[in-house]
Write a protein that holds these residues in place. Structure first.
Motif, PDB file in Angstrom:
ATOM      1  N   PHE A  93       0.803  -1.228   0.000  1.00 16.60           N
ATOM      2  CA  PHE A  93       0.000   0.000   0.000  1.00 16.60           C
ATOM      3  C   PHE A  93       0.829   1.269   0.000  1.00 16.60           C
ATOM      4  O   PHE A  93       0.295   2.363  -0.124  1.00 16.60           O
ATOM      5  N   ARG A 286      -1.308   8.916   2.853  1.00 14.62           N
ATOM      6  CA  ARG A 286      -0.650   7.805   2.168  1.00 14.62           C
ATOM      7  C   ARG A 286       0.170   8.377   1.017  1.00 14.62           C
ATOM      8  O   ARG A 286      -0.326   9.162   0.202  1.00 14.62           O
ATOM      9  N   PHE A 307      -9.440  -3.272  -2.480  1.00 13.38           N
ATOM     10  CA  PHE A 307      -8.701  -2.859  -1.296  1.00 13.38           C
ATOM     11  C   PHE A 307      -9.583  -2.063  -0.345  1.00 13.38           C
ATOM     12  O   PHE A 307     -10.460  -1.308  -0.776  1.00 13.38           O
ATOM     13  N   GLN A 309      -9.044   0.088   3.595  1.00  7.81           N
ATOM     14  CA  GLN A 309      -8.128   0.477   4.663  1.00  7.81           C
ATOM     15  C   GLN A 309      -8.783   1.502   5.574  1.00  7.81           C
ATOM     16  O   GLN A 309      -9.440   2.443   5.118  1.00  7.81           O
ATOM     17  N   SER A 415     -16.492  -0.467   4.500  1.00  8.42           N
ATOM     18  CA  SER A 415     -15.403   0.267   5.138  1.00  8.42           C
ATOM     19  C   SER A 415     -15.196  -0.274   6.548  1.00  8.42           C
ATOM     20  O   SER A 415     -16.119  -0.831   7.149  1.00  8.42           O
ATOM     21  N   SER A 419     -12.816   3.073  11.684  1.00  7.14           N
ATOM     22  CA  SER A 419     -11.885   3.720  10.771  1.00  7.14           C
ATOM     23  C   SER A 419     -11.239   4.964  11.361  1.00  7.14           C
ATOM     24  O   SER A 419     -10.140   5.343  10.953  1.00  7.14           O
ATOM     25  N   ARG A 425      -5.774  -2.675   7.209  1.00  8.31           N
ATOM     26  CA  ARG A 425      -6.164  -2.747   5.804  1.00  8.31           C
ATOM     27  C   ARG A 425      -6.341  -4.207   5.388  1.00  8.31           C
ATOM     28  O   ARG A 425      -5.927  -5.129   6.112  1.00  8.31           O
TER      29      ARG A 425
END
Length: 449
Positions: A93, A286, A307, A309, A415, A419, A425
């Motif tokens: 990632f 990120r 994906f 995260q 999700s 979070s 992730r």
């Protein structure tokens, strides 16, 4: 002489009841055996129902489940239960960085350290209670602490994780290096801070120390982060979760005060609080993900992976485009299975999947459907099944509403549930994955025509 035996009234009544009961049992047995003469004792259940009354229960898991990774890069972290700081490099990632912002408070009335001539500064420490790690916590990191040049916003309004606040002055920790380990329940980090800040606090006027607004004007808080980790290992660095609402940190001022009675300087400390009432939030970013799995595969048509995260970075839109082909049926049970690809959990499963994920309803634009107050509308949630390596979301009510024309079929947003306080992730199989494709499992009843 004839003798007559007398029975109490209640005894006579009982005898009459039992006589009728024996007759009733006998009649029931007769009807049972005569009624069963033409059927074998094993003919039960659906086999003895008239043909028109048979319920048609069916199962399918062949409907298409389309998935699309979405990058959102922000989430409300204002007063979150944990504040994140640190950084690490994820082989799949990219680099993940987190920066915490917090104010400190004076938790004492009528604070007065004394006359400057009676005081000697000793030290200033920022005590950070670390309660979670994600990544390689056993690798040393270099602390970065700066004083804020602007106040943390007031109130309960969202402060999103892409927000940055400006700082002032030099770095305060002197490149302090720390390690917490990979598995911890609670570990305090004692970060020594610049003496100039300590002296400012020790020699501050009492009118500043005892007025909340004046103190915040004079000292607005800290920015807490770490220097970018380097590749000393395959998966360097970690993100740390600190400042639980019920386990706050402190800014500890140590000093000596002259005691006129003993005519010597005595050691004393004072703790400025970082607690539930302190304003806090964190930013998450990120970078360096291009060329890694996320950067290469995220937008490819037919990719084997999708994906998700935490930290507000990545979510998945999920749809069932063909499910209305079932027609009007009764949905007995429906589950969406999303399978985690084990190849990308890192060494020793360092990058564990989110413990729980939420299935929120999507709107017509493929974004999270929210209430008038901006709260996501949740359909269901699922905990990670580590034995089967999947999440299984209940979607029975949603499908029944869609098939009954009571809801548009816009699908969901997947999700992580927590979070705002984690960074976990997962890489999951997409519709094109040969063995780990998501499945919509439906048990339903075709209603008699």
């Amino acid at each position: 002489m004839t003798s007559t035996r007398k029975f109490p009234v209640n005894t006579l009544l009982k005898r009459k009841i039992f006589s009728w009961l024996y007759l009733l049992i006998g009649a029931t047995a007769f009807l049972f055996w005569t009624g069963c003469e033409e059927r074998a004792p094993s003919d039960t259940g659906l086999g003895v129902l008239p043909p028109g009354d048979i319920v048609n229960i069916e199962f399918t898991d062949t409907f298409k489940v389309s998935m699309e990774t979405q990058r959102i890069d922000r989430i409300n972290t204002n007063q979150a239960g944990l504040q994140l700081f640190g950084n690490y490099v994820d082989p799949e990632f990219g680099r993940i960085s987190a920066t915490a912002y917090t104010e400190v408070e004076v938790n004492a009335a009528d604070l007065n350290f004394g006359q400057p001539s009676d005081l000697r500064f000793s030290s200033l420490e920022l005590v950070i209670p670390v309660v979670t790690t994600y990544g390689r916590g056993s690798e040393p990191q270099i602390m970065r602490v700066f004083e804020l040049a602007e106040k943390i916003p007031e109130g309960e309004d969202p402060i999103f994780s892409d927000r940055q606040l400006s700082t002032t002055g030099p770095e305060l920790s002197g490149n302090y290096e720390f390690t917490v380990g990979d598995s911890i329940s609670l570990r305090d980090i004692f970060v020594p801070l610049d003496s100039n800040l300590g002296k400012r606090l020790l020699f501050a006027d009492s009118t500043i120390l005892n007025d909340e607004d004046a103190f915040e004007d004079a000292f607005k808080g800290f920015q807490i982060s770490t220097s970018p980790v380097s590749f000393a290992s395959r998966e360097p660095g970690a993100i740390f979760g600190a400042f639980l609402t019920d386990i706050g940190g402190v800014l500890r001022l140590s000093y000596q005060r002259f005691d006129p009675d003993s005519a010597i300087f005595v050691d004393e400390t004072f703790d400025f609080a970082i607690n539930t009432g302190s304003k806090k939030f964190h930013a998450v970013e990120r970078t360096d993900f291009q060329g890694r799995l996320l950067g290469e595969e995220e937008r490819k048509t037919g990719s084997h992976y999708e994906f998700v995260q935490a930290g507000g970075l990545v979510q998945i839109r999920t749809e069932f485009p063909d499910v209305t082909d079932l027609g009007l049926v009764g949905v007995n049970r429906a589950e969406l299975e999303v399978k985690v690809v084990q190849d990308f959990l890192g060494s020793n499963e360092r990058f564990a999947p989110p413990g729980t994920m939420t299935l929120n309803l999507a709107d017509e634009n493929g974004k999270t459907l929210v209430t008038d107050d901006g709260i996501p509308i949740q359909n269901s949630s699922a905990s990670y099944n580590s034995n089967e390596q999947l999440y299984s979301f209940p979607v029975t009510n949603y499908l029944q509403e869609v098939l009954s024309d009571r809801r548009e079929n816009f699908g969901f947003i997947i999700s992580p549930t927590d979070s705002a306080v984690t960074i976990n992730r997962a890489v999951v199989g997409s519709q094109s994955h040969p063995t780990l494709a998501p499945r919509l499992k439906i048990t339903f009843t075709r209603l008699p025509k």
